[in-house]
Write a protein that holds these residues in place. Structure first.
Motif, PDB file in Angstrom:
ATOM      1  N   MET A   1       0.847  -1.076   0.099  1.00 23.64           N
ATOM      2  CA  MET A   1      -0.739   0.235   0.118  1.00 23.64           C
ATOM      3  C   MET A   1       0.798   1.293   0.409  1.00 23.64           C
ATOM      4  O   MET A   1       1.715   1.592   0.486  1.00 23.64           O
ATOM      5  N   THR A   2      -0.020   2.450  -0.603  1.00 18.44           N
ATOM      6  CA  THR A   2       0.778   3.723  -0.817  1.00 18.44           C
ATOM      7  C   THR A   2       0.715   4.463   0.194  1.00 18.44           C
ATOM      8  O   THR A   2       0.328   4.289   1.305  1.00 18.44           O
ATOM      9  N   VAL A   3       1.596   5.230   0.785  1.00 14.53           N
ATOM     10  CA  VAL A   3       1.203   6.658   1.240  1.00 14.53           C
ATOM     11  C   VAL A   3      -0.133   7.024   1.312  1.00 14.53           C
ATOM     12  O   VAL A   3      -0.670   6.871   1.938  1.00 14.53           O
ATOM     13  N   ALA A   4      -0.088   7.371  -0.196  1.00 12.32           N
ATOM     14  CA  ALA A   4      -1.882   8.227   0.309  1.00 12.32           C
ATOM     15  C   ALA A   4      -2.873   6.722  -0.178  1.00 12.32           C
ATOM     16  O   ALA A   4      -3.450   7.530   0.367  1.00 12.32           O
ATOM     17  N   GLY A   5      -2.513   5.799  -0.177  1.00 10.83           N
ATOM     18  CA  GLY A   5      -3.628   4.912  -0.150  1.00 10.83           C
ATOM     19  C   GLY A   5      -3.813   3.963   1.209  1.00 10.83           C
ATOM     20  O   GLY A   5      -4.850   4.337   1.629  1.00 10.83           O
ATOM     21  N   ARG A  36       9.034   9.565  10.480  1.00  8.58           N
ATOM     22  CA  ARG A  36       9.498  10.529   9.600  1.00  8.58           C
ATOM     23  C   ARG A  36       8.773  11.674  10.165  1.00  8.58           C
ATOM     24  O   ARG A  36       8.381  11.490  10.993  1.00  8.58           O
ATOM     25  N   ASP A  37       9.502  12.703   9.391  1.00  7.40           N
ATOM     26  CA  ASP A  37       8.770  14.012   9.864  1.00  7.40           C
ATOM     27  C   ASP A  37       7.309  14.465   8.965  1.00  7.40           C
ATOM     28  O   ASP A  37       7.220  13.486   7.376  1.00  7.40           O
ATOM     29  N   TRP A  38       6.327  15.193   9.294  1.00  8.16           N
ATOM     30  CA  TRP A  38       4.935  14.618   8.942  1.00  8.16           C
ATOM     31  C   TRP A  38       5.039  16.102   7.259  1.00  8.16           C
ATOM     32  O   TRP A  38       4.536  15.144   6.435  1.00  8.16           O
ATOM     33  N   SER A  39       5.949  16.397   7.259  1.00 10.32           N
ATOM     34  CA  SER A  39       6.353  16.965   5.729  1.00 10.32           C
ATOM     35  C   SER A  39       6.671  15.853   4.430  1.00 10.32           C
ATOM     36  O   SER A  39       6.314  16.326   3.642  1.00 10.32           O
ATOM     37  N   TRP A  40       7.417  14.631   5.141  1.00  9.98           N
ATOM     38  CA  TRP A  40       7.436  13.433   4.319  1.00  9.98           C
ATOM     39  C   TRP A  40       6.263  13.417   3.588  1.00  9.98           C
ATOM     40  O   TRP A  40       6.196  12.936   2.472  1.00  9.98           O
ATOM     41  N   ILE A  41       4.943  12.922   4.508  1.00  8.13           N
ATOM     42  CA  ILE A  41       3.923  12.891   4.302  1.00  8.13           C
ATOM     43  C   ILE A  41       3.869  13.195   2.173  1.00  8.13           C
ATOM     44  O   ILE A  41       3.235  12.169   1.403  1.00  8.13           O
ATOM     45  N   SER A  42       3.364  14.640   2.238  1.00 11.55           N
ATOM     46  CA  SER A  42       3.108  15.026   1.426  1.00 11.55           C
ATOM     47  C   SER A  42       4.087  15.251   0.026  1.00 11.55           C
ATOM     48  O   SER A  42       3.626  15.485  -0.916  1.00 11.55           O
ATOM     49  N   GLN A  46       2.968   8.342  -3.534  1.00 10.16           N
ATOM     50  CA  GLN A  46       3.357   6.834  -4.270  1.00 10.16           C
ATOM     51  C   GLN A  46       3.932   6.350  -3.926  1.00 10.16           C
ATOM     52  O   GLN A  46       4.446   5.266  -4.021  1.00 10.16           O
ATOM     53  N   ARG A  47       4.926   6.411  -2.717  1.00  7.58           N
ATOM     54  CA  ARG A  47       5.797   5.564  -1.859  1.00  7.58           C
ATOM     55  C   ARG A  47       5.107   4.227  -1.212  1.00  7.58           C
ATOM     56  O   ARG A  47       4.529   4.977  -1.004  1.00  7.58           O
ATOM     57  N   ALA A  48       5.579   3.176  -1.881  1.00  8.54           N
ATOM     58  CA  ALA A  48       4.915   2.091  -1.097  1.00  8.54           C
ATOM     59  C   ALA A  48       5.954   1.940   0.373  1.00  8.54           C
ATOM     60  O   ALA A  48       6.834   1.842   0.698  1.00  8.54           O
ATOM     61  N   LEU A  49       4.532   1.489   1.296  1.00  8.49           N
ATOM     62  CA  LEU A  49       5.007   1.700   2.552  1.00  8.49           C
ATOM     63  C   LEU A  49       6.142   0.534   2.936  1.00  8.49           C
ATOM     64  O   LEU A  49       5.746  -0.757   2.385  1.00  8.49           O
TER      65      LEU A  49
END
Length: 289
Positions: A1-5, A36-42, A46-49
């Motif tokens: 699953m990706t970050v966005a998913g 990670r830092d919160w800003s990393w999320i945005s 599409q990065r896979a967790l």
């Protein structure tokens, strides 16, 4: 699953009246799970967790959904632009309380009030905070008003240890004296300003609060005498300089009750009520005569 998913999945789990900012909550939890830092999320939608990141995130989301405050899960919160540590067993400072800090700083910065209360011969205003909890209020004032001598009390040794850690984290450990005890009892000196966010929830109203508030320490939430028991005890036994101010966070319907307490005390005058961004009464400002 990706970050966005993962964010979308978490949003679906948390969507309810108690979570008005589901996406933000999910981003905070996922950043914590991924270390990670919160800003990393945005920047990494599409990065896979990894499997471990996803499992940790799901665990945090389910805990949050069952009522654990997100601040307890990530063991941190932001208050007045500062990062604070938060632990279970200590009240989580809320954004509405920032108004209390703003009012305190306005009082300390007003030249006419400075001359009246602590005079030109003194360089440091004396401040008492009672019921400091995580130290959020005292630390915020210390960071923005360096010419102050601040003492803060709490009955909980655990809360005081957390407040001391937060003072170190924010570079004001040498500026605040933390003392264990009830209200002003352990605090030395006669202050120019007393600030407090004391318990003010009525005993019969605790069941009406959101789950993530009810799980916080009851002693930090509930007060007897229609929610004004702690405030009444503070004002009855108040130590403060003439011309000083008392600033209290109050419930939306408690201003008249605090005014009544002041009317029976010849040394106090109820000055004004400050409303929060929702238009609700939030801070009572009282002048010492």
């Amino acid at each position: 699953m990706t970050v966005a998913g993962a964010i979308a999945w978490g949003h679906g789990v948390l969507a309810s009246d108690e979570f008005t900012e589901c996406s933000k909550v999910c981003e905070i939890l996922l950043a914590h799970a991924a270390d990670r830092d919160w800003s990393w999320i945005s920047l990494n939608g599409q990065r896979a967790l990894s499997t471990s990141e996803l499992e940790e995130f799901r665990s945090l989301v389910f805990a949050c959904a069952t009522g654990t405050p997100v601040q307890y899960l990530v063991r941190a919160t932001e208050f007045f632009g500062l990062e604070l540590k938060v632990e279970r067993g200590v009240y989580v400072p809320k954004w509405e309380t920032e108004l209390l800090v703003e009012e305190a700083l306005s009082f300390l910065e007003a030249p006419q009030l400075s001359d009246l209360t602590w005079g030109m011969s003194r360089t440091r205003a004396v401040i008492h905070e009672v019921g400091t909890g995580s130290g959020a209020i005292a630390i915020s004032i210390a960071r923005h008003a360096p010419a102050t001598a601040i003492s803060a009390s709490d009955v909980s040794a655990f809360a005081l240890s957390l407040a001391q850690a937060n003072a170190r984290l924010n570079g004001v450990a040498g500026r605040i004296r933390f003392c264990r005890g009830d209200l002003q009892d352990p605090l030395a000196g006669v202050p120019d300003l007393v600030v407090a966010n004391l318990p003010y929830i009525r005993e019969g109203e605790i069941s009406d609060l959101p789950t993530n508030v009810r799980v916080q320490p009851r002693s930090s939430l509930v007060s007897r005498c229609s929610g004004l028991g702690h405030i009444n005890r503070l004002l009855e036994n108040l130590t403060i300089k003439p011309g000083g101010r008392v600033m209290l966070e109050i419930g939306f319907d408690q201003a008249s009750g605090v005014q009544s307490i002041c009317s029976g005390n010849p040394k106090l005058s109820y000055e004004r009520t400050v409303k929060d961004l929702a238009g609700l009464d939030r801070v009572a400002v009282i002048a010492a005569l």
